[in-house]
Design a protein around this motif. Structure first.
Motif: not given
Length: 486
Positions: A347-357
């Motif tokens: 979930p942390g990695a997915i959160g990073i992707t969503l934020a940078l997107t």
């Protein structure tokens, strides 16, 4: 203080009682936070320095670049150094160098002296990071490592994220010299307290040092970071040549270590890489650090150059995200101890992707609350990722390799930071130059360059998600080792 007081007879420290953070770790976390904070504290001070010392922006950037370069050159040697000296001696060397560099920086009459002071500071910081990790793995029971590593995340991940915010506030009240004047007494107090309370952990081992390894490590990793930093100035041919020379030196270093391993005396023991979980954690951490440092460079540029915020306003806007990351560290650690790494890292990695997107879509009028929210999501995602990754990676290697494993981890952090910075600045500059050539306005050209650079960060974060799927829930340092011992 006599030698006997500085380095009393060594007794291996017992493992800490379950549920408690050992005092030695609390001390080292505090010291490490202060020294790592200085890696990024100069970012907001560059405009002031350019005016005060009559230097260009590219010259001023050397204050951050030289810090990273020194760290990359020195850290590979710390695996050998930490095995050879006691905990107190390593702490004394690290904080002594840091205090000397900070005092020199506060009174530096010229840019050259200030640059030298930053290099001395970085030499001390390079010892502190692996010292903290190695000591933690020696004194904390496996069942508590996640919780304690959550506190360590505060020092390793939050400090560089908080650097620009802290400096923005300090610069509001005085000149760039105040940055060092504020840090010096705090670091001095921590050093004094540490020397009063710190106990030696483990037994040092007497061993010789291979100077060819030292030279090739410093030349290779230092050259690689320096070459990557040259891409920011647009000097692509020279930068590529320096990077190539650095990679050749690293190849020579690796071959040398493989030969020395057969005799049991490597400067940096590469047998750590035979542990699959450690290697996966290394890749994940490096890519995540690239994405994090890239965004840390881009966001202040966007806020100050495009949205015309002051350094103080910029610092205050990114401060909540940094604080959230630090405050969540211990909670993430406890969750790791209870449920393992995968439920946090994915979930942390997915959160990073969503934020940078989300950052790829910024405009001239994006609401500040939205920017604050995306930055906070990025920091929370990184908090959920870093603590389990550090714990799983180091927990996967046997105790005899802890110092080497933490040195490799810390070295790659610096290299990843340099790659991330060079990558986003190069992409941003190239895109902005192309648009300016097409007679697009200066601010709009810069904005489009930044948006494309954020796309690079988002793409890197997808690699973090994929790598996260390869991590186990728990470390296993007994069944992963493949290949002969020597």
């Amino acid at each position: 203080m006599s030698i006997s007081q500085l380095d009393p007879p060594i007794k291996a420290a017992p493992a800490a009682a379950s549920g408690r953070t050992p005092p030695v770790i609390r001390l080292l976390v505090l010291a490490t936070f202060v020294v790592i904070l200085n890696e990024t504290i100069m970012i907001n001070a560059i405009p002031r320095l350019m005016s005060a010392m009559q230097i260009t922006e590219q010259t001023a950037q050397w204050l951050s670049t030289a810090f990273m370069l020194t760290m990359a050159a020195v850290i590979p040697i710390t695996g050998w150094f930490l095995q050879r000296v006691s905990t107190r001696r390593a702490y004394t060397a690290a904080m002594g160098l840091f205090l000397l560099g900070t005092a020199l920086a506060a009174v530096a009459p010229t840019f050259e002296v200030l640059l030298g002071a930053r290099i001395v500071q970085a030499s001390g910081t390079a010892v502190m990071m692996p010292l903290l990790m190695t000591t933690l793995m020696q004194v904390v029971p496996e069942s508590d490592r996640g919780r304690v590593m959550g506190n360590v995340t505060l020092a390793i991940s939050v400090a560089p994220a908080m650097g620009p915010a802290v400096s923005g506030v300090i610069l509001h009240f005085g000149s760039w010299r105040l940055l060092f004047a504020v840090v010096l007494p705090i670091a001095g107090l921590i050093t004094w307290r540490g020397l009063r309370q710190l106990k030696n952990v483990g037994e040092p081992k007497v061993s010789t040092i291979d100077w060819l390894s030292v030279v090739t490590a410093a030349t290779g990793f230092g050259g690689l970071v320096y070459g990557l930093s040259r891409f920011e100035g647009g000097d692509v041919t020279t930068a590529a040549a320096i990077v190539g020379a650095g990679l050749v030196a690293i190849a020579v270093f690796v071959v040398r270590q493989l030969r020395l391993q057969r005799r049991g005396v490597p400067l940096l023991d590469l047998r750590t890489l035979r542990h699959r979980t450690y290697t996966v954690a290394l890749v994940l951490m490096s890519v995540a650090f690239m994405a994090m440092l890239g965004s840390m460079i881009l966001l202040p540029l966007y806020l100050q150059n495009v949205r015309e915020l002051s350094p103080l306003e910029t610092g205050l806007l990114v401060m909540p995200g940094g604080l959230a990351m630090g405050l969540l560290g211990p909670t993430v650690g406890r969750l790791f101890d209870q449920y393992g790494g995968r439920v946090l890292v994915i979930p942390g990695a997915i959160g990073i992707t969503l934020a940078l997107t989300g950052f790829t879509q910024v405009t001239m009028t994006t609401p500040f609350w939205q920017l604050l929210g995306m930055h906070a999501l990025l920091m929370v995602g990184l908090a959920a990722t870093f603590t389990p990754v550090f714990t799983l990676g180091l927990g996967a290697v046997p105790p005899s390799l802890y110092s080497h494993a933490s040195s490799i981890l810390s070295t790659l952090q610096q290299v990843a930071a340099a790659i991330g910075t060079a990558l986003v600045i190069t992409v941003m500059s190239a895109r902005a130059d192309t648009l300016r050539a097409a007679e697009v306005g200066e601010v709009l050209a810069n904005l489009e360059g930044m948006r494309l650079a954020f796309v690079i960060g988002a793409a890197l974060s997808v690699v973090v998600v994929i790598t996260a799927l390869l991590l186990p829930a728990r470390a296993n340092n007994t069944g992963e080792f493949h290949g002969p011992a020597h």
